[in-house]
Design a protein around this motif. Structure first.
Motif, short mmCIF file in Angstrom:
data_model
loop_
_atom_site.label_atom_id
_atom_site.label_comp_id
_atom_site.label_asym_id
_atom_site.label_seq_id
_atom_site.Cartn_x
_atom_site.Cartn_y
_atom_site.Cartn_z
N LYS A 1 2.17 3.41 9.71
CA LYS A 1 0.75 3.37 10.06
C LYS A 1 -0.09 3.15 8.81
CE LYS A 1 1.26 6.42 14.07
NZ LYS A 1 0.84 7.69 14.71
N THR A 2 -0.94 2.15 8.86
CA THR A 2 -1.89 1.89 7.79
C THR A 2 -3.29 1.95 8.37
OG1 THR A 2 -0.35 0.50 6.55
CG2 THR A 2 -2.68 0.20 6.08
N THR A 3 -4.13 2.80 7.81
CA THR A 3 -5.48 2.98 8.32
C THR A 3 -6.46 2.05 7.61
OG1 THR A 3 -6.08 4.69 6.71
CG2 THR A 3 -4.93 5.41 8.71
N LEU B 1 -8.09 1.02 -0.51
CA LEU B 1 -7.54 1.66 -1.69
C LEU B 1 -7.79 0.81 -2.93
CD1 LEU B 1 -5.66 3.97 -2.80
CD2 LEU B 1 -3.76 2.35 -2.43
N ASN B 2 -8.28 1.45 -3.98
CA ASN B 2 -8.52 0.75 -5.24
C ASN B 2 -7.23 0.73 -6.06
OD1 ASN B 2 -9.59 -0.47 -7.48
ND2 ASN B 2 -10.61 1.37 -8.25
N SER B 3 -6.43 -0.28 -5.84
CA SER B 3 -5.14 -0.38 -6.51
C SER B 3 -4.74 -1.85 -6.61
CB SER B 3 -4.07 0.38 -5.71
OG SER B 3 -2.77 0.06 -6.19
N ILE C 1 0.84 -1.20 0.00
CA ILE C 1 0.00 0.00 0.00
C ILE C 1 0.88 1.25 0.00
CG2 ILE C 1 -1.64 1.35 1.37
CD1 ILE C 1 -2.99 -1.21 2.17
N ASN C 2 1.95 1.23 0.79
CA ASN C 2 2.88 2.35 0.78
C ASN C 2 3.42 2.61 -0.62
OD1 ASN C 2 2.73 3.04 3.50
ND2 ASN C 2 4.41 1.70 4.09
N TYR C 3 3.69 1.53 -1.34
CA TYR C 3 4.20 1.68 -2.70
C TYR C 3 3.15 2.33 -3.60
CZ TYR C 3 6.26 0.49 -7.22
OH TYR C 3 6.79 0.56 -8.47
N ALA C 4 1.92 1.89 -3.48
CA ALA C 4 0.85 2.45 -4.30
C ALA C 4 0.67 3.93 -4.04
CB ALA C 4 -0.46 1.71 -4.04
N LEU C 5 0.86 4.34 -2.78
CA LEU C 5 0.67 5.74 -2.38
C LEU C 5 1.97 6.54 -2.42
CD1 LEU C 5 -1.78 5.16 0.61
CD2 LEU C 5 -2.35 6.00 -1.68
#
Length: 298
Positions: free
Chosen positions: A197-199, A205-207, A187-191
């Motif tokens: 911290k991941t909420t 997330l649509n990824s 998810i960090n990579y996608a963002l």
């Protein structure tokens, strides 16, 4: 695990639940500012003569480092990809993520973005294309590109080299159970961020890199792994672990018991809270102290 080599989009991983599940280490390294290694030549000219690419850097960080090393406008290296003619595997579909091998590269007088990126990819092909990696991937029912993808996750998630084999084993154990990976690093990579911290909103997330919702490995590697991470990916440490969390530096806990994992996560969260409280207490210094140190008074 399947004995034949499956498509990277059909590999399945295991469930971790919604708790914060992170490991520090290479994830934090991904926040480093991409700068060339500055050397002084024989005439005392402080120009960069070598380019240092760190393990765990994403491609975007490599591009920024090359731009700075060659004194090019921001974005120049990324724009050069189309004419670089990189020797990437077919599965990469032209995306060099995972194949910009971490090392120190000499900056020759006529170095260009294309020549440096080609040097990195050629080095990765030498490191990853030999019999040990090829055989190791086949032994684990993968192709080499899948092994690089797993190595990139290991690089991002492991708190240190000593944990890489265990993190790889967690990945494989989840693969065998046909459940989602649920790794914060994807998810960090996608963002395009690095955080501990991941909420809950993040997990929606649509990824294709959202491994909380999407089954299997991400479509590409999420960083450029080094040799240690690749060794872990093809030779995971034996164990039944399904969960892990770095409770504090030097204390990463692996377990197959979800209840035990929840207790470990609770301890991690408490440690994070304590650190925040300590920081707040430190920030509440006297105005005089704040001005003397040159820092704004909070």
């Amino acid at each position: 695990m399947q004995m034949n080599t499956p498509s990277r989009r059909t590999i399945r991983l295991t469930r971790r639940g919604r708790a914060v599940l992170i490991a520090t280490g290479a994830v934090v390294a991904a926040t480093a500012v991409a700068v060339p290694l500055l050397s002084v030549d024989s005439e005392g000219d402080p120009r960069p003569t070598s380019l240092l690419i760190l393990e765990g850097w994403r491609s975007i960080q490599v591009y920024e480092a090359v731009d700075k090393a060659l004194a090019l406008p921001a974005g120049s290296t990324k724009k050069s990809l189309g004419k670089a003619r990189l020797k990437l595997p077919a599965d990469a579909e032209g995306n060099p993520e995972g194949y910009l091998f971490p090392a120190t590269y000499p900056l020759k007088e006529k170095a260009t973005p294309e020549s440096l990126l080609s040097f990195m990819v050629d080095t990765a092909n030498q490191k990853f294309g030999g019999p040990p990696v090829t055989a190791g991937a086949q032994r684990n029912a993968m192709n080499v590109y899948q092994a690089v993808t797993i190595a990139s996750i290991v690089q991002a998630e492991a708190a240190g080299k000593q944990d890489m084999g265990k993190v790889a084993r967690v990945v494989f154990n989840r693969l065998e159970r046909g459940m989602p990976l649920q790794m914060d690093s994807t998810i960090n990579y996608a963002l395009n961020r690095s955080t501990l911290k991941t909420t809950t909103d993040d997990t929606r997330l649509n990824s294709p890199y959202n491994s909380y919702q999407r089954m299997g490995l991400p479509p590409t590697p999420i960083a450029n792994p080094g040799e240690e991470a690749m060794r872990a990916a093809i030779n995971p440490t034996p164990g039944d672990w399904l969960y892990f969390v770095t409770v504090k530096p030097g204390d990463t806990r692996f377990t197959a018991d979800y209840a035990e994992h929840q207790r470990n996560v609770a301890e991690f969260n408490q440690n994070q809270k304590n650190q925040k409280n300590q920081k707040n207490a430190k920030d509440q210094q006297s105005p005089a102290q704040g001005r003397q140190s040159g820092q704004p008074v909070k």
